[in-house]
Scaffold this motif. Structure first.
Motif, PDB file in Angstrom:
ATOM      1  N   PHE A   1       0.822  -1.203   0.000  1.00  0.00           N
ATOM      2  CA  PHE A   1       0.000   0.000   0.000  1.00  0.00           C
ATOM      3  C   PHE A   1       0.860   1.260   0.000  1.00  0.00           C
ATOM      4  CE2 PHE A   1      -4.253  -1.772   1.791  1.00  0.00           C
ATOM      5  CZ  PHE A   1      -4.271  -2.689   0.746  1.00  0.00           C
ATOM      6  N   PHE A   2       2.003   1.190   0.662  1.00  0.00           N
ATOM      7  CA  PHE A   2       2.940   2.314   0.639  1.00  0.00           C
ATOM      8  C   PHE A   2       3.379   2.593  -0.802  1.00  0.00           C
ATOM      9  CE2 PHE A   2       7.135   4.216   0.850  1.00  0.00           C
ATOM     10  CZ  PHE A   2       7.046   5.115   1.897  1.00  0.00           C
ATOM     11  N   PHE A   3       3.704   1.534  -1.527  1.00  0.00           N
ATOM     12  CA  PHE A   3       4.115   1.670  -2.932  1.00  0.00           C
ATOM     13  C   PHE A   3       2.975   2.208  -3.794  1.00  0.00           C
ATOM     14  CE2 PHE A   3       4.032  -0.377  -7.146  1.00  0.00           C
ATOM     15  CZ  PHE A   3       5.169   0.186  -7.708  1.00  0.00           C
ATOM     16  N   LEU A   4       1.771   1.671  -3.608  1.00  0.00           N
ATOM     17  CA  LEU A   4       0.628   2.114  -4.409  1.00  0.00           C
ATOM     18  C   LEU A   4       0.294   3.582  -4.150  1.00  0.00           C
ATOM     19  CD1 LEU A   4      -1.706  -1.009  -4.142  1.00  0.00           C
ATOM     20  CD2 LEU A   4      -0.408  -0.260  -6.142  1.00  0.00           C
ATOM     21  N   ALA A   5       0.402   4.011  -2.886  1.00  0.00           N
ATOM     22  CA  ALA A   5       0.113   5.410  -2.565  1.00  0.00           C
ATOM     23  C   ALA A   5       1.121   6.336  -3.249  1.00  0.00           C
ATOM     24  CB  ALA A   5       0.145   5.611  -1.052  1.00  0.00           C
ATOM     25  N   SER A   6       2.396   5.975  -3.194  1.00  0.00           N
ATOM     26  CA  SER A   6       3.425   6.794  -3.846  1.00  0.00           C
ATOM     27  C   SER A   6       3.241   6.792  -5.363  1.00  0.00           C
ATOM     28  CB  SER A   6       4.825   6.288  -3.487  1.00  0.00           C
ATOM     29  OG  SER A   6       5.069   6.425  -2.109  1.00  0.00           O
ATOM     30  N   LEU A   7       2.888   5.622  -5.911  1.00  0.00           N
ATOM     31  CA  LEU A   7       2.652   5.533  -7.357  1.00  0.00           C
ATOM     32  C   LEU A   7       1.478   6.411  -7.776  1.00  0.00           C
ATOM     33  CD1 LEU A   7       3.382   4.162 -10.054  1.00  0.00           C
ATOM     34  CD2 LEU A   7       1.797   2.326  -9.446  1.00  0.00           C
ATOM     35  N   PHE A   8       0.433   6.422  -6.969  1.00  0.00           N
ATOM     36  CA  PHE A   8      -0.729   7.268  -7.259  1.00  0.00           C
ATOM     37  C   PHE A   8      -0.354   8.742  -7.227  1.00  0.00           C
ATOM     38  CE2 PHE A   8      -4.600   9.547  -5.896  1.00  0.00           C
ATOM     39  CZ  PHE A   8      -5.451   9.194  -6.940  1.00  0.00           C
ATOM     40  N   HIS A   9       0.482   9.144  -6.274  1.00  0.00           N
ATOM     41  CA  HIS A   9       0.934  10.534  -6.200  1.00  0.00           C
ATOM     42  C   HIS A   9       1.772  10.905  -7.418  1.00  0.00           C
ATOM     43  CE1 HIS A   9       0.526  10.568  -1.509  1.00  0.00           C
ATOM     44  NE2 HIS A   9      -0.629  10.540  -2.133  1.00  0.00           N
ATOM     45  N   CYS A  10       2.582   9.957  -7.907  1.00  0.00           N
ATOM     46  CA  CYS A  10       3.387  10.227  -9.104  1.00  0.00           C
ATOM     47  C   CYS A  10       2.493  10.416 -10.328  1.00  0.00           C
ATOM     48  CB  CYS A  10       4.368   9.081  -9.352  1.00  0.00           C
ATOM     49  SG  CYS A  10       5.665   8.909  -8.115  1.00  0.00           S
ATOM     50  N   ILE A  11       1.472   9.560 -10.462  1.00  0.00           N
ATOM     51  CA  ILE A  11       0.572   9.649 -11.611  1.00  0.00           C
ATOM     52  C   ILE A  11      -0.237  10.937 -11.561  1.00  0.00           C
ATOM     53  CG2 ILE A  11      -1.430   8.574 -12.718  1.00  0.00           C
ATOM     54  CD1 ILE A  11      -0.364   5.871 -11.754  1.00  0.00           C
ATOM     55  N   CYS A  12      -0.623  11.360 -10.364  1.00  0.00           N
ATOM     56  CA  CYS A  12      -1.476  12.544 -10.212  1.00  0.00           C
ATOM     57  C   CYS A  12      -0.683  13.836 -10.024  1.00  0.00           C
ATOM     58  CB  CYS A  12      -2.424  12.353  -9.036  1.00  0.00           C
ATOM     59  SG  CYS A  12      -3.585  10.995  -9.246  1.00  0.00           S
ATOM     60  N   ALA A  13       0.628  13.798 -10.210  1.00  0.00           N
ATOM     61  CA  ALA A  13       1.426  15.024 -10.079  1.00  0.00           C
ATOM     62  C   ALA A  13       0.900  16.066 -11.060  1.00  0.00           C
ATOM     63  CB  ALA A  13       2.891  14.714 -10.369  1.00  0.00           C
ATOM     64  N   PRO A  14       0.817  17.333 -10.647  1.00  0.00           N
ATOM     65  CA  PRO A  14       1.305  17.953  -9.413  1.00  0.00           C
ATOM     66  C   PRO A  14       0.202  18.230  -8.380  1.00  0.00           C
ATOM     67  CG  PRO A  14       0.905  19.650 -11.017  1.00  0.00           C
ATOM     68  CD  PRO A  14       0.411  18.360 -11.623  1.00  0.00           C
ATOM     69  N   LEU A  15      -0.813  17.361  -8.316  1.00  0.00           N
ATOM     70  CA  LEU A  15      -1.952  17.624  -7.442  1.00  0.00           C
ATOM     71  C   LEU A  15      -1.640  17.400  -5.974  1.00  0.00           C
ATOM     72  CD1 LEU A  15      -4.805  15.988  -9.571  1.00  0.00           C
ATOM     73  CD2 LEU A  15      -4.018  18.359  -9.570  1.00  0.00           C
ATOM     74  N   TYR A  16      -0.610  16.599  -5.677  1.00  0.00           N
ATOM     75  CA  TYR A  16      -0.270  16.288  -4.288  1.00  0.00           C
ATOM     76  C   TYR A  16       1.069  16.918  -3.913  1.00  0.00           C
ATOM     77  CZ  TYR A  16      -3.991  12.784  -4.199  1.00  0.00           C
ATOM     78  OH  TYR A  16      -5.207  12.159  -4.237  1.00  0.00           O
ATOM     79  N   LYS A  17       1.176  17.286  -2.652  1.00  0.00           N
ATOM     80  CA  LYS A  17       2.448  17.791  -2.139  1.00  0.00           C
ATOM     81  C   LYS A  17       3.508  16.716  -2.303  1.00  0.00           C
ATOM     82  CE  LYS A  17       4.624  19.744   2.003  1.00  0.00           C
ATOM     83  NZ  LYS A  17       5.106  20.963   1.315  1.00  0.00           N
ATOM     84  N   VAL A  18       4.673  17.116  -2.776  1.00  0.00           N
ATOM     85  CA  VAL A  18       5.711  16.155  -3.139  1.00  0.00           C
ATOM     86  C   VAL A  18       6.510  15.754  -1.909  1.00  0.00           C
ATOM     87  CG1 VAL A  18       7.671  15.692  -4.635  1.00  0.00           C
ATOM     88  CG2 VAL A  18       5.845  17.222  -5.410  1.00  0.00           C
ATOM     89  N   ALA A  19       6.480  14.475  -1.597  1.00  0.00           N
ATOM     90  CA  ALA A  19       7.331  13.916  -0.544  1.00  0.00           C
ATOM     91  C   ALA A  19       8.534  13.243  -1.188  1.00  0.00           C
ATOM     92  CB  ALA A  19       6.549  12.911   0.302  1.00  0.00           C
ATOM     93  N   LEU A  20       9.572  13.030  -0.384  1.00  0.00           N
ATOM     94  CA  LEU A  20      10.786  12.435  -0.931  1.00  0.00           C
ATOM     95  C   LEU A  20      10.510  11.069  -1.550  1.00  0.00           C
ATOM     96  CD1 LEU A  20      14.331  12.524   0.480  1.00  0.00           C
ATOM     97  CD2 LEU A  20      13.378  10.310  -0.104  1.00  0.00           C
ATOM     98  N   ARG A  21       9.657  10.282  -0.896  1.00  0.00           N
ATOM     99  CA  ARG A  21       9.380   8.946  -1.422  1.00  0.00           C
ATOM    100  C   ARG A  21       8.702   9.020  -2.785  1.00  0.00           C
ATOM    101  NH1 ARG A  21       4.315   7.143   2.499  1.00  0.00           N
ATOM    102  NH2 ARG A  21       2.750   8.540   1.591  1.00  0.00           N
ATOM    103  N   ASP A  22       7.945  10.107  -3.035  1.00  0.00           N
ATOM    104  CA  ASP A  22       7.242  10.247  -4.309  1.00  0.00           C
ATOM    105  C   ASP A  22       8.196  10.574  -5.448  1.00  0.00           C
ATOM    106  OD1 ASP A  22       4.904   9.811  -2.882  1.00  0.00           O
ATOM    107  OD2 ASP A  22       4.541  11.948  -2.566  1.00  0.00           O
ATOM    108  N   PHE A  23       9.069  11.546  -5.236  1.00  0.00           N
ATOM    109  CA  PHE A  23       9.970  11.871  -6.350  1.00  0.00           C
ATOM    110  C   PHE A  23      11.074  10.816  -6.496  1.00  0.00           C
ATOM    111  CE2 PHE A  23      12.066  14.728  -3.102  1.00  0.00           C
ATOM    112  CZ  PHE A  23      13.334  14.169  -3.122  1.00  0.00           C
ATOM    113  N   PHE A  24      11.372  10.083  -5.423  1.00  0.00           N
ATOM    114  CA  PHE A  24      12.336   8.996  -5.547  1.00  0.00           C
ATOM    115  C   PHE A  24      11.752   7.866  -6.397  1.00  0.00           C
ATOM    116  CE2 PHE A  24      14.884   5.375  -4.207  1.00  0.00           C
ATOM    117  CZ  PHE A  24      16.154   5.918  -4.107  1.00  0.00           C
TER     118      PHE A  24
END
Length: 605
Positions: A352-375
């Motif tokens: 779920f941690f991976f899926l949440a980060s993947l969702f944030h990457c797909i929906c960029a720039p709608l979510y605040k960018v965390a290190l795990r997301d841009f990594f």
């Protein structure tokens, strides 16, 4: 476990500089030990030491008058520890009394360094470490200096003051009252450092799947050789149809193996990757768990390949061509089902941690960018060929090509259009993340970083156009933009992401702080990064090898990029941990377990 390793394992990573440098002191003691051994081999004491003892009156065997207890105690000492005042603060200096003996200079250096360590950690003391290192010194030198030195340590302010004890008790009481519902046992379990239990079933399962993968690879090689599959007319058809489908699993497994190696080295060099990524306490995967998942997937993929070949070569099942072609699709669907499975199995929290980060990457720039997301977005930029394989899955099975075992995808304008689009999706996501951070943080470096990804998008687009349409003009354009993007990206990797190539650094052309003691490792990584960055030359120059199919060459180049990313990962996180070059997050505090109040069994999800 040896004390040195246990001591290192208990360090708070963000406060490493506040701890005694136990390894450096052990290195000096090893030098002293070698000197003592050489001295014994040379037949005893040197003349200088003999004269020193004779004139200093330390040869007790020649004394004719009894020595008073106080005088005897003084003469039996090897060190004198004094308290001095420097810059308005109290510190300690040790005088070594046997400098004239052979190796005395080295022992004097040992005590100088020991004093430096003690004065450094006087406000962050670990008495056990000083006791251990002094016992090692006594054992090597056959002296009794630890008594005098430890007397000073025991009499230091931190040892005799009860302020720290009272503060610890107050912190414990406050935490237990407000964050553990007055349950002392639960509160103390949260406050004490936890060591993840190593489970034997993981080791057993890992060994099982490693053995299965090795056996399946060997079986695949023998079947290909025995049946002469490389010489059959269906070789080209298989490479164009089935190989791109199965290469997807090869890319994923290789990336996971590199990540497992990263975790292993991050742990070895004390990089606090769970805190940097923001993993929930106790749920982060170790390298063994990642290896287990990797080899499990590899074994399933290899089983599917062998089953496909067997069904195709067996006269009884050869007529079921459509069913044979569905094997890789079934494996992809199985992986997707496991990934989104809501039940508490197969590392649910990590999935779920991976899926949440993947969702944030797909929906960029709608979510605040965390290190795990841009990594994660950076990882996806190295999986362009895997994403194109997913596009091929949709085309091959969605348009029914698998029923006739033919590949009409590349003749479709829609497929070729998306062949451009899917290649730039990870870079576009990363570009949007940089824009979001530029707007929020007002940091111009994020703008320059965004330009890097924009240049890469243009380079990939022109290279893709050249690979599809050929032509001299496309070759020149793709070569120019690829060179610009590669030079830009290489500079950013080495200088910004890794923090290297600093001329004024005490480690010339590297940086002041290094976790790896061997500097050659950093220079080797620099060279490898530069060489692997230029793997795109194969596309521009259209380099072909007669013994390699085009799909095989594409897979090799894509694998080289994944390997480059794996090397990049280690040094990127090392630099983030040490210097916070990305200016995204500081690591001067330790995360307290205020939100981690679940029971122990929930920590192993």
């Amino acid at each position: 476990m040896k004390f040195g390793k246990e001591y290192a394992s208990q360090m708070v990573p963000e406060w490493q500089e506040a701890y005694m440098n136990y390894d450096s002191l052990k290195t000096i003691l090893k030098d002293i030990q070698r000197m003592k051994q050489r001295s014994r081999q040379n037949g005893g004491l040197t003349r200088a030491m003999t004269l020193y003892r004779a004139f200093s009156g330390l040869v007790q065997g020649q004394e004719k008058t009894p020595i008073s207890p106080s005088k005897k105690d003084i003469e039996s000492q090897y060190i004198l520890v004094n308290s001095v005042s420097k810059n308005g603060s109290e510190s300690y200096e040790t005088t070594f009394l046997k400098v004239a003996e052979e190796g005395g200079e080295c022992e004097q250096e040992y005590f100088r360094r020991l004093d430096d360590e003690f004065n450094k950690v006087d406000n962050f003391l670990n008495i056990l470490a000083f006791s251990k290192i002094m016992k090692k010194y006594d054992k090597i030198t056959s002296r009794r200096a630890s008594t005098s030195y430890m007397r000073m340590v025991d009499n230091s302010y931190l040892s005799i003051s009860d302020e720290v004890t009272k503060l610890m008790e107050r912190v414990e009481d406050t935490f237990i009252k407000h964050f553990s519902n007055s349950n002392r046992r639960k509160g103390m379990n949260n406050l004490r450092p936890k060591t993840k239990k190593e489970r034997h079933r993981i080791s057993f399962s890992l060994g099982l799947f490693v053995g299965c993968s090795a056996a399946l690879i060997l079986a695949l090689i023998l079947i290909i050789h025995a049946r002469g599959l490389l010489d059959k007319r269906g070789k080209t058809q298989y490479m164009e149809n089935m190989f791109p489908l199965y290469s997807l699993f090869a890319f994923v497994v290789l990336h996971m193996l590199m990540y497992a190696a990263n975790i292993c080295f991050w742990r070895q060099y004390r990089v606090n990757y769970p805190f940097i990524f923001g993993f929930k306490q106790g749920t982060e995967l170790g390298y063994r768990e990642v290896l287990l998942v990797s080899f499990c997937l590899a074994a399933l993929a290899l089983t599917s390949v062998l089953s496909n070949l067997d069904m195709e070569m067996n006269p009884k099942t050869k007529e079921y061509e459509a069913l044979t072609e569905l094997l890789p699709l079934g494996l992809v669907l199985l992986v997707i089902i496991v990934l989104i499975c809501p039940f508490n199995i197969i590392y649910r929290s990590s999935r779920f941690f991976f899926l949440a980060s993947l969702f944030h990457c797909i929906c960029a720039p709608l979510y605040k960018v965390a290190l795990r997301d841009f990594f994660l977005a950076d990882q996806l930029t190295s999986q362009v060929q895997a994403i194109r394989s997913l596009e091929f899955y949709i085309c091959y099975y969605g348009w029914g090509d698998y029923k006739q075992r033919q590949n009409t995808c590349k003749s479709s304008g829609v497929y070729n259009t998306f062949y451009f689009i899917v290649a730039v999706i990870p870079y576009w996501s990363r570009f949007l993340q940089c824009l979001r951070r530029l707007c929020e943080e007002k940091d111009p470096m994020q703008g320059y970083n965004g330009l890097k990804y924009l240049a890469t998008i243009i380079a990939i687009t022109t290279r893709t156009a050249y690979s599809l349409y050929m032509g001299f003009s496309w070759k020149i354009i793709s070569g120019i933009f690829s060179a610009i993007a590669t030079i830009y990206g290489t500079y950013w990797d080495l200088v910004v992401d890794w923090g290297l190539l600093q001329r004024q650094s005490k480690n010339r052309w590297l940086r002041d702080k290094l976790l790896i003691s061997s500097k050659s490792v950093y220079f080797a990584a620099i060279v490898l990064n530069v060489l692997l960055r230029f793997a795109w030359l194969q596309t521009v120059l259209n380099i072909q090898f007669s013994f390699l199919h085009r799909q095989t060459l594409i897979t090799i180049v894509a694998s080289l990029e994944i390997i480059r990313r794996g090397i990049w990962n280690f040094f990127r996180l090392e630099n983030e941990h040490l210097n916070n070059v990305g200016k995204y997050r500081a690591f001067k505090s330790v995360p307290l377990p205020f939100t981690y109040c679940e029971e122990d069994e929930d920590h192993n999800e």
